[in-house]
Design a protein around this motif. Structure first.
Motif, short mmCIF file in Angstrom:
data_model
loop_
_atom_site.label_atom_id
_atom_site.label_comp_id
_atom_site.label_asym_id
_atom_site.label_seq_id
_atom_site.Cartn_x
_atom_site.Cartn_y
_atom_site.Cartn_z
N LEU A 115 0.67 -1.08 -0.04
CA LEU A 115 -0.05 0.17 0.10
C LEU A 115 0.90 1.18 0.04
CD1 LEU A 115 -2.91 -1.06 2.42
CD2 LEU A 115 -2.98 -0.70 0.14
N VAL A 116 2.12 1.04 0.54
CA VAL A 116 2.88 2.29 0.56
C VAL A 116 3.54 2.69 -0.70
CG1 VAL A 116 5.18 2.91 1.43
CG2 VAL A 116 3.86 2.18 2.99
N LYS A 117 3.74 1.40 -1.56
CA LYS A 117 3.96 1.79 -2.95
C LYS A 117 2.99 2.26 -3.76
CE LYS A 117 7.47 -2.07 -2.84
NZ LYS A 117 7.77 -3.44 -3.07
N VAL A 118 1.71 1.77 -3.51
CA VAL A 118 0.55 2.30 -4.39
C VAL A 118 0.38 3.73 -4.00
CG1 VAL A 118 -1.97 2.25 -4.35
CG2 VAL A 118 -0.65 0.24 -4.04
N MET A 119 0.59 4.26 -2.93
CA MET A 119 0.36 5.84 -2.33
C MET A 119 1.62 6.30 -3.29
SD MET A 119 -0.52 8.02 -0.85
CE MET A 119 -1.45 7.78 0.79
N MET A 120 2.88 5.79 -3.31
CA MET A 120 3.79 6.62 -4.15
C MET A 120 3.59 6.66 -5.47
SD MET A 120 6.09 7.51 -1.69
CE MET A 120 4.35 7.38 -0.63
N ASP A 121 2.76 5.74 -6.11
CA ASP A 121 2.46 5.56 -7.58
C ASP A 121 1.57 6.72 -7.64
OD1 ASP A 121 4.09 3.63 -8.21
OD2 ASP A 121 2.65 1.84 -8.04
N TYR A 122 0.70 6.69 -6.60
CA TYR A 122 -0.48 7.59 -6.71
C TYR A 122 0.08 8.99 -6.53
CZ TYR A 122 -4.50 10.20 -4.89
OH TYR A 122 -5.67 10.91 -4.70
N ARG A 123 1.10 9.17 -5.95
CA ARG A 123 1.89 10.57 -5.92
C ARG A 123 2.47 10.86 -7.32
NH1 ARG A 123 7.92 10.26 -4.01
NH2 ARG A 123 7.68 9.05 -6.00
N ASP A 124 3.07 9.96 -7.91
CA ASP A 124 3.77 10.33 -9.25
C ASP A 124 2.90 10.50 -10.30
OD1 ASP A 124 6.28 9.65 -8.18
OD2 ASP A 124 6.24 7.59 -8.89
N GLY A 125 1.64 10.00 -10.23
CA GLY A 125 0.20 10.33 -11.08
C GLY A 125 -0.23 11.57 -10.96
N CYS A 126 -0.23 12.06 -9.78
CA CYS A 126 -0.73 13.32 -9.39
C CYS A 126 0.20 14.46 -9.72
CB CYS A 126 -1.18 13.48 -8.03
SG CYS A 126 -2.79 12.56 -7.75
N LEU A 127 1.71 14.19 -9.39
CA LEU A 127 2.59 15.32 -9.90
C LEU A 127 2.61 15.33 -11.31
CD1 LEU A 127 5.64 14.11 -7.66
CD2 LEU A 127 4.42 16.25 -7.52
N ALA A 128 2.39 14.18 -12.05
CA ALA A 128 2.31 14.61 -13.57
C ALA A 128 1.18 15.42 -14.00
CB ALA A 128 2.13 13.01 -14.30
N ASN A 129 -0.14 15.16 -13.31
CA ASN A 129 -1.27 15.99 -13.84
C ASN A 129 -1.92 16.30 -12.56
OD1 ASN A 129 -3.62 16.97 -14.93
ND2 ASN A 129 -3.99 15.07 -15.97
N TRP A 130 -1.93 17.29 -11.78
CA TRP A 130 -2.52 17.73 -10.79
C TRP A 130 -4.03 18.09 -10.89
CZ3 TRP A 130 0.31 21.91 -7.32
CH2 TRP A 130 1.72 21.12 -6.79
N THR A 131 -4.44 18.16 -12.15
CA THR A 131 -5.78 18.29 -12.33
C THR A 131 -6.87 17.28 -12.13
OG1 THR A 131 -5.75 17.89 -14.96
CG2 THR A 131 -5.15 20.43 -13.64
N LEU A 132 -6.07 16.10 -12.26
CA LEU A 132 -6.98 14.65 -12.06
C LEU A 132 -7.82 14.99 -10.81
CD1 LEU A 132 -4.26 12.01 -12.64
CD2 LEU A 132 -6.08 12.81 -14.42
N PRO A 133 -9.21 14.41 -10.81
CA PRO A 133 -10.18 14.41 -9.79
C PRO A 133 -9.64 13.82 -8.42
CG PRO A 133 -11.19 14.03 -11.94
CD PRO A 133 -9.94 13.83 -12.21
#
Length: 430
Positions: A66-84
């Motif tokens: 789950l920590v890794k999932v959180m980090m992946d989530y972070r990377d996706g949001c860093l790439a596109n902050w406008t995602l809901p």
């Protein structure tokens, strides 16, 4: 302490509530960004704490996933902050990850929580926590040499495992406390692993850490229990007594303002929102430190410390000396002709102010005793205000208060005497 640092992530992933909005005053900027930086540096720990406290049976491997999932989530949001999904609060994001982890809700019996939404889901996750942890395996212990070798081989993984084991056995302890425990344990490991007598060193270092954790767990569990069972009104009364006797020179207006921040903090911390809990505690400590002249002369050194030491320092500092010009009693509550009118228009406000004034004048009494006196005053007014000569009735309130405290003192003395006699009998039998 092993950290995963990422600048900027907190500003979209861990969005703040209105009460914790971005600061507008220049003097607020530094404390705010210091808090943000502290959260950023401890995000892995915070994820571990939240997951382990919500789902205590979860394995360490599942937590690491789950920590890794959180980090992946972070990377996706860093790439596109406008995602809901990037506007979610930390608590929501973590609970989403738990619920969407394949098989995890079914394995650990939390599917019923995952079927709920918003506040209902958050409350379900809270009620899923179990204070009695006998269902968990014994806390893993290692030989000091093995412990030090594991720490030297991979201190990050070693400390994460320690945080996981502590968090799931203390599901109601607030995140700032657990981060303090982790920091102290890391300091102990760093020191003891360089010593010849490692076992003795670990024993000496572990005792105060364990004591601190137990005391925090007991107090926070009691306060959160009162909040859940009786609501914010009772919590407000408890905090009024606690702050008034610790800081007897604080005025009622300043206390009322402080209590608003304290109430918000406890609501967030008791719910288990690890990030908002840190933000809430930081806001309370900033509030106290920004008004030292009106609150306490004994917290200057505490206010110069960094998180989370600053909060612990303020909480554990000695009580402020009672102002010399503070009269033994406040006549407003016993001598005024308008007490019943004030009670009828705003009973809660009157009782909170009474608790404040009585607590700061009798700050040698325990918090439960101060609340008992408030209950006596409330009951007295209920009786007196129904009489024709109400003022003549409640004018003798001080006698009732003294009677209450004397009874409690006599009970304590009796218990102590009984304990001493039992101790003597036990010695005779040896």
């Amino acid at each position: 302490m092993k950290h995963v640092k990422f600048i900027g992530f907190i500003f979209f992933l861990f969005s703040l509530t209105e009460s914790l909005a971005l600061p507008t005053k220049p003097q607020d900027v530094d404390p705010f960004y210091a808090t943000q930086k502290f959260i950023e540096e401890n995000t892995v720990y915070l994820t571990i704490i939240a997951v382990a406290q919500y789902v205590q049976e979860v394995s360490f491997d599942e937590v690491e996933t789950l920590v890794k999932v959180m980090m992946d989530y972070r990377d996706g949001c860093l790439a596109n902050w406008t995602l809901p999904e990037c506007s979610k609060r930390a608590n929501e994001a973590i609970q989403d990850m738990i619920c969407s982890s394949e098989g995890l809700p079914q394995r650990h019996n939390i599917s019923h929580c995952c079927s709920k939404v918003d506040f209902a889901r958050r409350l379900c996750f809270f009620y899923n926590k179990k204070a009695k942890t006998g269902f968990l395996p014994p806390f893993p212990t290692l030989d000091p040499e093995e412990k030090c070798q594991a720490y030297k081989n991979n201190n990050g993984s070693f400390l994460n495992l320690y945080m996981y084991e502590v968090a799931r056995r203390n599901p109601f302890v607030f995140s700032p406390v657990l981060l303090t425990v982790a920091a102290r344990f890391e300091e102990a490991a760093t020191t003891c692993c360089e010593q010849q007598e490692k076992a003795t060193c670990f024993q000496d270092k572990a005792a105060p850490i364990t004591q601190y954790l137990k005391a925090s767990s007991s107090y926070q569990g009691t306060v959160c229990g009162a909040l859940i069972k009786f609501g914010p009104k009772v919590l407000n009364s408890i905090n009024t007594a606690v702050f008034s006797k610790k800081f007897p020179k604080i005025g009622f207006k300043d206390l009322t303002s402080l209590l608003e921040d304290v109430s918000t903090m406890y609501e967030l911390c008791c719910e288990g929102d690890v990030v908002q809990c840190i933000q809430g505690q930081s806001q309370v400590m900033n509030h106290i430190c920004s008004k030292q002249d009106f609150i306490s002369s004994k917290i200057k050194e505490c206010c110069e410390k960094k998180m989370p030491e600053r909060g612990d320092c303020i909480i554990n500092t000695n009580k402020e000396d009672k102002p010399e010009d503070l009269s033994p009693r406040e006549p407003k509550f016993t001598d005024s002709q308008n007490v019943c009118q004030e009670r009828d228009s705003n009973q809660d406000g009157l009782l909170i102010e009474f608790t404040h004034e009585y607590s700061r004048r009798h700050n040698y009494l325990s918090t439960p005793e101060l609340l008992r006196v408030t209950k006596v005053y409330k009951d007295l007014l209920e009786d007196c205000c129904s009489r024709e000569n109400a003022a003549g009735c409640y004018r003798h309130a001080e006698d009732k208060f003294n009677e209450t405290t004397e009874k409690s003192l006599a009970m304590v003395q009796q218990e102590c005497k009984l304990f001493q006699e039992l101790e003597k009998d036990a010695l005779k039998l040896q």
